[in-house]
Design an enzyme around this catalytic site. Structure first.
Site, PDB file in Angstrom:
ATOM      1  CE1 TYR A 144      -3.692   2.221   0.448  1.00  0.00           C
ATOM      2  CE2 TYR A 144      -2.413   3.063   2.394  1.00  0.00           C
ATOM      3  CZ  TYR A 144      -3.524   3.374   1.403  1.00  0.00           C
ATOM      4  OH  TYR A 144      -4.445   4.376   1.623  1.00  0.00           O
ATOM      5  CG  ASP A 239       5.625   3.649   0.907  1.00  0.00           C
ATOM      6  OD1 ASP A 239       5.650   4.045   2.211  1.00  0.00           O
ATOM      7  OD2 ASP A 239       4.581   3.383   0.604  1.00  0.00           O
ATOM      8  CE  LYS A 267       0.478   4.481   8.279  1.00  0.00           C
ATOM      9  NZ  LYS A 267       0.816   4.032   7.150  1.00  0.00           N
TER      10      LYS A 267
END
Ligand SMILES: *Cc1c(COP(=O)(O)O)cnc(C)c1O
Length: 428
Positions: A144, A239, A267
């Site tokens: 994702y 990522d 995050k």
């Protein structure tokens, strides 16, 4: 446990917010039942609107690596807020956090801040396309990278050359530029590259996958991608929205010893405020506007509150680097405890773990890619999820998510969690 007030709030929310939530996984669709509304959180615990206390293994999907309402982060935000919350002009703190991030992470010279992981990945791909002057990208099924169009492409069965969109609204035109590969399958990647010679700008990957449960890279897999990229003039994008500032101060690049060309963050880097970032060596980053032709911008990018939270968080992690080992040790302890509890009750499971990322799959075979992750028994997971909740432990409401261990967890919390697994295992 009673969830009356949460259910009532959910009813109200559904009238004015699609599905009652601002991000789909929160709605508990995969596990059934009504979502829990949070009132407040402190350290390792969530307190919901019905007054229940839950041990939190999601931690806002990763950012609260030092626990909820961590005082240095909260204080930094409060003090900053008093001085104005947004200017749309440069501020010194943006340089301070950029300097710190560049010092902590290997192999990057410059970094640009955005407002989410989605934005970071979307911008990184645009930069890779602009830099290489090629259009196609390779992504991996089950990885994702946020919800921008290029990433919402589903794996078809068998060999996939052209992606097909798995959300209405993504055009075929966009989908055809995203090529799908199998995680941990280097030959598959090589095949895709060979049938799209000189067309691929970048390979984007979660260096440790965390969005199909936790799936560590097989030995040699990332090294193999690195060398394919070098051979074919393709940029490798890690990522690290999940792994960055979690696995180590330098993220997966540091822990796994493989260099990426562009790295994305989110995050943890925002300490719980909306922050993302992407970074690379100077030669690549200088392609961005206003220095170069690749456009990228944001009214609230580098927002002072967000930068204050992020700087406080990174400073804490940089000055107490034992934290990374400490949370990895806690995760290992949890792994052993859960495994023993499930073994005792003859439950079929696979546990994957790397550092402070861990996932429990109710699957017999090794979970190494999206297909093997999807083999898990979802009915067992649902029962497990609700059982844990009844016992005061909050894990992600989906079998395809990683648990994020926070330093705020004590060994007593871990023992309480393992005891809960033991009780729930009896009912599976
Ligand atoms: C969460 C996540 C994203 C998206 O970040 P948002 O802030 O939710 O947009 C991208 N990549 C990975 C690996 C993630 O875990």
């Amino acid at each position: 446990m009673i969830y009356q007030r949460s259910s009532a709030l959910f009813k109200d929310a559904q009238k004015v917010i699609p599905g009652g939530v601002n991000s789909p996984v929160r709605a508990f669709k995969a596990v059934g039942g009504d979502p829990i509304f949070v009132k407040e959180a402190k350290g390792a615990y969530l307190y919901d609107e019905d007054g229940n206390r839950l041990i939190d293994y999601i931690n806002s999907w990763g950012p609260m690596i030092l626990g909820h309402a961590h005082p240095p982060v909260v204080n930094a935000v409060v003090e900053k807020a008093k001085k104005g919350t947004s200017f749309g002009m440069p501020t010194e703190i943006e340089t301070q956090i950029a300097e710190l991030a560049v010092a902590m992470v290997p192999n990057i010279d410059k970094i640009r801040f955005v407002n989410s992981g989605t934005e970071a990945c979307m911008s990184a791909v645009r930069l890779a396309r602009g830099y290489t002057q090629k259009d196609k990208i390779i992504k991996f099924a089950g990885c994702y990278h946020g919800h921008s169009d290029s990433f919402l492409i589903q794996a078809g069965s068998g060999a996939v050359t052209f992606g097909s969109p798995n959300s209405p609204g993504v055009t075929q035109g966009t989908a055809k530029d995203t090529l799908l590969a199998r995680y941990n399958d280097l030959e598959h990647v090589e095949g895709i590259i060979n049938s799209n010679k000189d067309e691929i700008s970048c390979i984007i990957i979660e260096p440790v996958a965390g969005n199909m449960g936790c799936i560590p890279p097989a030995k040699g897999f990332l090294e193999g991608l690195r060398s394919l990229c070098d051979t074919h003039n393709i940029l490798l994008i890690f990522d690290e929205v999940m792994t960055g500032f979690r696995l180590a101060k330098g993220g997966a690049q540091e822990v796994l010893g493989v260099d990426a060309d562009i790295v994305t963050f989110g995050k943890v880097i925002g300490g719980g405020l909306p922050v993302g970032a992407f970074a690379a060596r100077e030669e690549i980053m200088n392609h961005l506007a206003p220095l170069g032709p690749v456009y990228q911008a944001g009214t609230l990018s580098g927002n002072p509150l967000a930068m204050a939270a992020g700087l406080a968080m990174l400073t804490e992690l940089n000055t107490n680097q034992d934290i990374f080992k400490s949370i990895a040790d806690k995760t290992e302890y949890l792994h052993k405890g859960i495994a023993e509890a499930l073994d005792k009750h003859n439950i079929t499971y696979t546990i994957n773990r790397l550092g402070s990322m861990i996932s429990v799959h109710f699957a017999e075979d090794a979970v190494i890619d999206f297909d093997t992750a999807a083999n898990g028994n979802n009915d067992t997971f649902k029962k497990f999820f609700h059982g844990m909740l009844e016992n005061g432990v909050y894990i992600a409401p989906s079998a395809f998510e990683t648990w994020f261990i926070t330093e705020a967890l004590t060994y007593k919390d871990l023992d309480e969690t393992i005891l809960a697994v033991s009780k729930v295992a009896k009912t599976l």
